[in-house]
Design a protein around this motif. Structure first.
Motif, short mmCIF file in Angstrom:
data_model
loop_
_atom_site.label_atom_id
_atom_site.label_comp_id
_atom_site.label_asym_id
_atom_site.label_seq_id
_atom_site.Cartn_x
_atom_site.Cartn_y
_atom_site.Cartn_z
N GLU A 130 1.03 -1.36 0.02
CA GLU A 130 -0.07 0.13 -0.26
C GLU A 130 0.67 1.23 -0.28
O GLU A 130 1.91 1.33 0.38
N LEU A 131 0.63 2.50 -0.69
CA LEU A 131 1.59 3.61 -0.64
C LEU A 131 1.65 4.34 0.77
O LEU A 131 0.53 4.26 0.31
N GLY A 132 2.89 4.52 0.70
CA GLY A 132 2.76 4.71 2.24
C GLY A 132 2.40 4.15 3.25
O GLY A 132 3.39 4.19 4.39
N SER A 133 2.69 2.46 3.15
CA SER A 133 2.06 2.55 4.10
C SER A 133 2.97 0.98 4.73
O SER A 133 3.27 0.12 4.82
N GLY A 134 4.01 0.14 2.88
CA GLY A 134 4.85 -0.57 3.64
C GLY A 134 4.80 -1.96 1.97
O GLY A 134 3.19 -2.09 1.74
N ALA A 135 5.24 -2.88 2.07
CA ALA A 135 4.43 -3.60 1.65
C ALA A 135 5.11 -5.75 2.29
O ALA A 135 5.65 -4.85 3.86
N TRP A 136 4.11 -5.89 2.56
CA TRP A 136 3.85 -6.93 2.94
C TRP A 136 4.06 -8.22 2.66
O TRP A 136 3.19 -8.87 1.39
N ARG A 137 4.50 -9.78 3.48
CA ARG A 137 4.27 -11.31 3.10
C ARG A 137 3.81 -11.66 4.49
O ARG A 137 4.17 -11.39 4.98
N ASP A 138 2.26 -12.31 4.13
CA ASP A 138 1.31 -12.50 4.98
C ASP A 138 1.54 -12.02 5.81
O ASP A 138 1.46 -12.63 6.83
N GLY A 139 1.54 -11.14 6.18
CA GLY A 139 1.04 -10.29 7.70
C GLY A 139 2.88 -9.54 7.75
O GLY A 139 2.50 -9.36 9.10
N HIS A 140 3.86 -10.20 7.43
CA HIS A 140 4.86 -9.40 7.70
C HIS A 140 5.17 -8.60 6.88
O HIS A 140 5.54 -8.76 5.74
N ARG A 141 6.32 -7.70 7.84
CA ARG A 141 6.29 -6.10 6.82
C ARG A 141 8.11 -6.71 5.85
O ARG A 141 8.69 -7.48 6.90
N LEU A 142 7.99 -6.63 4.81
CA LEU A 142 9.29 -6.99 3.68
C LEU A 142 9.95 -5.47 3.85
O LEU A 142 9.40 -4.13 3.39
N VAL A 143 11.42 -5.18 4.18
CA VAL A 143 11.86 -4.36 4.30
C VAL A 143 13.28 -4.65 3.82
O VAL A 143 14.03 -5.79 3.67
N ARG A 144 13.42 -4.62 2.55
CA ARG A 144 14.26 -5.07 2.07
C ARG A 144 16.31 -4.57 1.59
O ARG A 144 16.35 -3.46 1.67
N GLU A 145 17.55 -5.09 2.46
CA GLU A 145 18.85 -4.42 2.79
C GLU A 145 18.77 -3.78 1.61
O GLU A 145 19.41 -4.24 0.61
#
Length: 269
Positions: A130-145
């Motif tokens: 969701e724009l401005g709210s993050g990316a998620w996989r099955d409810g777990h936040r994705l943060v690309r290092e």
């Protein structure tokens, strides 16, 4: 967000998964030279379209509907809100019995993707952004290092199938400056999540149909990556025929350096 994810999973369970490795004769059709579609694609799109419009009654730009009536895609440039649907992304994999396919949707407002969903039926994994709210996989936040600063260690894909032959050769030659270069998974719905989760550092796409790239582009950018046209402008979904290449990378520094290596050198005389 959860309701749309449910719609994709339910449509997949109803008409896509029962036909995986069980397509009957006549259920695979060539819709254009070199382009195939199955009854699963068409039936899933009908189901998803109806249910999305029950949530938000705006135009739906679906891959199969546009194949029948290309003018439907113009809504991306004329309507304030549009659903994008790819009922089976990676149809050739689906037909071949390979597990690399996905069911995808995204919501576009005033030309910008504001929400996206990718469901991978074989694994049952669901990605949302969701724009401005993050990316998620099955409810777990994705943060690309971020990646390191050595291109020889970066993994990527260079999709130059639709490039004219001389430039294709130059791109492939320049790609030798990087680490492992793979042909990709033949499904944007598998490749974008792979990049967002650390499997690749970059992907260069040439043909960028909106239903293929809107979902994953938002997923990658909300995870910290970059999805931009070759002139550096941020990706926005456009009707087929308006696209002009797309470079996706895990962080801004990788995007800049990859473009320099692949494209600046490729366009030199």
């Amino acid at each position: 967000m959860e309701k749309v994810a449910e719609i994709l999973a339910e449509a997949s369970a109803e008409v896509v998964e029962p036909r995986f490795r069980a397509l009957a004769a006549g259920e695979v059709i060539e819709k254009a030279p070199g382009e195939i579609v199955t009854v699963a694609d068409r039936e899933a799109e009908v189901i998803i379209t109806r249910r999305l419009q029950e949530l938000l009654p705006v135009p739906v730009v679906g891959e199969e509907a546009v194949a029948a009536d290309p003018s439907l895609a113009l809504a991306l440039g004329t309507e304030p809100a549009v659903w994008l649907v790819d009922p089976v992304d990676g149809t050739s994999n689906f037909v071949a019995g390979r597990p690399d396919f996905a069911v995808m949707a995204s919501l576009v407002r005033t030309g910008r993707t504001v929400a996206s969903w990718i469901y991978q039926p074989v694994s049952g994994v669901s990605y949302t952004a969701e724009l401005g709210s993050g990316a998620w996989r099955d409810g777990h936040r994705l943060v690309r290092e971020p990646a390191g600063d050595d291109p020889e260690k970066w993994r990527g894909s260079v999709k130059s199938r639709y490039v004219e032959p001389a430039l294709h050769h130059q791109l492939q030659s320049n790609a030798r400056a990087f680490g492992p270069i793979t042909p990709g998974l033949r499904s944007a719905g598998m490749e974008y999540p792979q990049l967002a989760e650390g499997g690749h550092e970059f992907i260069l796409y040439w043909r960028t149909l909106p239903w293929d790239h809107a979902p994953g582009s938002l997923l990658v950018t909300e995870a910290g990556g970059v999805s931009a046209r070759l002139d550096g402008s941020a990706y926005r979904p456009e009707p087929p025929g308006c696209e002009d290449g797309l470079l996706v990378a895990c962080d801004p520094a990788v995007w800049e350096r990859t473009r320099e290596i692949l494209l600046d050198l490729a366009f030199e005389d």
